[in-house]
Design an enzyme around this catalytic site. Structure first.
Site, mmCIF file in Angstrom:
data_model
loop_
_atom_site.group_PDB
_atom_site.id
_atom_site.type_symbol
_atom_site.label_atom_id
_atom_site.label_comp_id
_atom_site.label_asym_id
_atom_site.label_seq_id
_atom_site.Cartn_x
_atom_site.Cartn_y
_atom_site.Cartn_z
ATOM 1 N N SER A 138 -2.939 -12.215 4.260
ATOM 2 C CA SER A 138 -3.219 -12.131 2.828
ATOM 3 C C SER A 138 -2.058 -12.679 2.005
ATOM 4 O O SER A 138 -2.263 -13.283 0.946
ATOM 5 C CB SER A 138 -3.533 -10.694 2.431
ATOM 6 O OG SER A 138 -2.522 -9.812 2.868
ATOM 7 N N LYS A 182 0.800 -1.208 0.000
ATOM 8 C CA LYS A 182 0.000 0.000 0.000
ATOM 9 C C LYS A 182 0.842 1.272 0.000
ATOM 10 O O LYS A 182 0.324 2.361 -0.259
ATOM 11 C CB LYS A 182 -0.959 0.001 1.191
ATOM 12 C CG LYS A 182 -1.984 -1.124 1.167
ATOM 13 C CD LYS A 182 -2.912 -1.048 -0.035
ATOM 14 C CE LYS A 182 -4.026 -2.081 0.061
ATOM 15 N NZ LYS A 182 -4.976 -1.988 -1.068
#
Length: 332
Positions: A287, A47
């Protein structure tokens, strides 16, 4: 002055690809699994890429000016990336964050000087979440319309609808994979949160070679809230995109880009992450474990023998130490 950097903004991207040699041997895999270690970004997640891209895009467009407050709603890593970039650039930052994320994420954002507000603490948003069974896209719309529209001198990033999100992956993540593999990539595996990573990276790789297969990961049914299981262990940052109303799918997710969806349950992601830590010394998040699990199952298919699978691993396991990820006694 040589290679001395002046800002963390200069450290984003160019993360390494690692072949999981020991993991491959242990699982007797006949295909290569290369992992894109996004925890090498300055704030340990993929991110960081979109945080920098979205902020600088807003600056260029005149949407973000000195003295403004950057605002976002997120499950965690985008908030951390934005908080860090905001600090480096001299902006204030406020994040509306989901209640169930790990405590580490709240603490890191606050360490960068960011303000954290739980979604449940905002009545206008909490009502929408309860009425829509946790529809994050609907919650964002409510935040924009009922809360942020009343304020001035703010820039709402909105990663779920910001084209700079998939755009930066097409510009950086995809080319990095292509260059590091010298074009020898057969399958891309990536999670779907906002869809930016899989959409942008997949778009670039398919432009270079239309035969590249893109596999998008979404949670298995047992890892999603239901009447029978209202509070399941979830794969942080991974959201369903098939079988849901199109208005609930972020516009940053290109539904035409993937060739296959692969469902992963949280416990499967946990087990893959735990194993990779022990075989190859990488400490990754849930994830990332989901991406490795999916890549492993693809590698076991006879038709993929000898192929190269690249899995994007979003973040570090250090942000999950307060969860069940590395609790070996937890088995779902």
């Amino acid at each position: 002055m040589g290679k001395i950097r002046q800002s963390i903004t200069e450290l984003v991207g160019r993360t390494p690809l690692l072949e999981l040699v020991n993991y491959e041997k242990k699982n007797n895999l006949q295909a290569k699994i290369l992992v894109k270690l996004e925890y090498f970004n300055p704030n340990q997640s993929v991110k960081d890429r979109i945080a920098l891209a979205m902020i600088e895009d807003a600056e260029k467009k005149g949407l973000l000016k000195p003295g403004y407050t950057i605002v976002e709603t997120t499950s965690g890593n985008t908030g951390i990336g934005l908080a860090a970039i905001a600090a480096a650039k001299g902006y204030k930052f406020r994040v509306y964050i989901q209640d169930n994320v790990s405590q580490e994420r709240f603490q890191v954002i606050k360490a960068f000087g960011g303000e954290t507000i739980k979604l449940s603490e905002v009545p206008e948003i909490d009502e929408v979440l309860k009425a829509t069974n946790g529809d994050f896209v609907a919650a964002i719309a409510a935040l924009r319309e009922k809360v942020l529209s009343k304020e001035e001198h703010i820039y709402f990033v909105d990663q779920t609808a910001n084209p700079a999100n998939p755009g930066i992956h097409e510009i950086t993540t995809g080319p990095e994979i292509w260059e590091d593999t010298e074009g020898n990539v057969d399958i891309l595996v990536a999670n779907v949160g906002t869809g930016g990573t899989v959409s942008g990276t997949g778009k670039f790789l398919k432009k270079k070679n239309p035969k590249v297969k893109v596999v998008a990961i979404q949670p298995g049914k047992n890892s999603l809230p239901s009447e029978e299981n209202p509070d399941p262990e979830e794969i942080t940052g991974v959201h369903p995109f098939e079988g849901v109303p199109v208005e609930r799918v972020p516009s940053t997710m290109d539904l035409s880009i993937y060739d296959e969806k692969y469902e992963v349950e949280t416990i499967q992601a946990y087990q893959a992450a735990r194993e990779a830590a022990k075989t190859d010394g990488i400490l990754i998040g849930t994830s990332s474990g989901a991406a490795i699990y999916a890549a492993t199952q693809l590698a076991k298919r006879p038709e993929n023998k000898g192929k190269t699978i690249v899995a994007v691993l979003p973040d570090t396991g250090l942000r999950y130490l307060s969860t069940n990820l590395f609790n070996e006694d937890y088995a779902g």
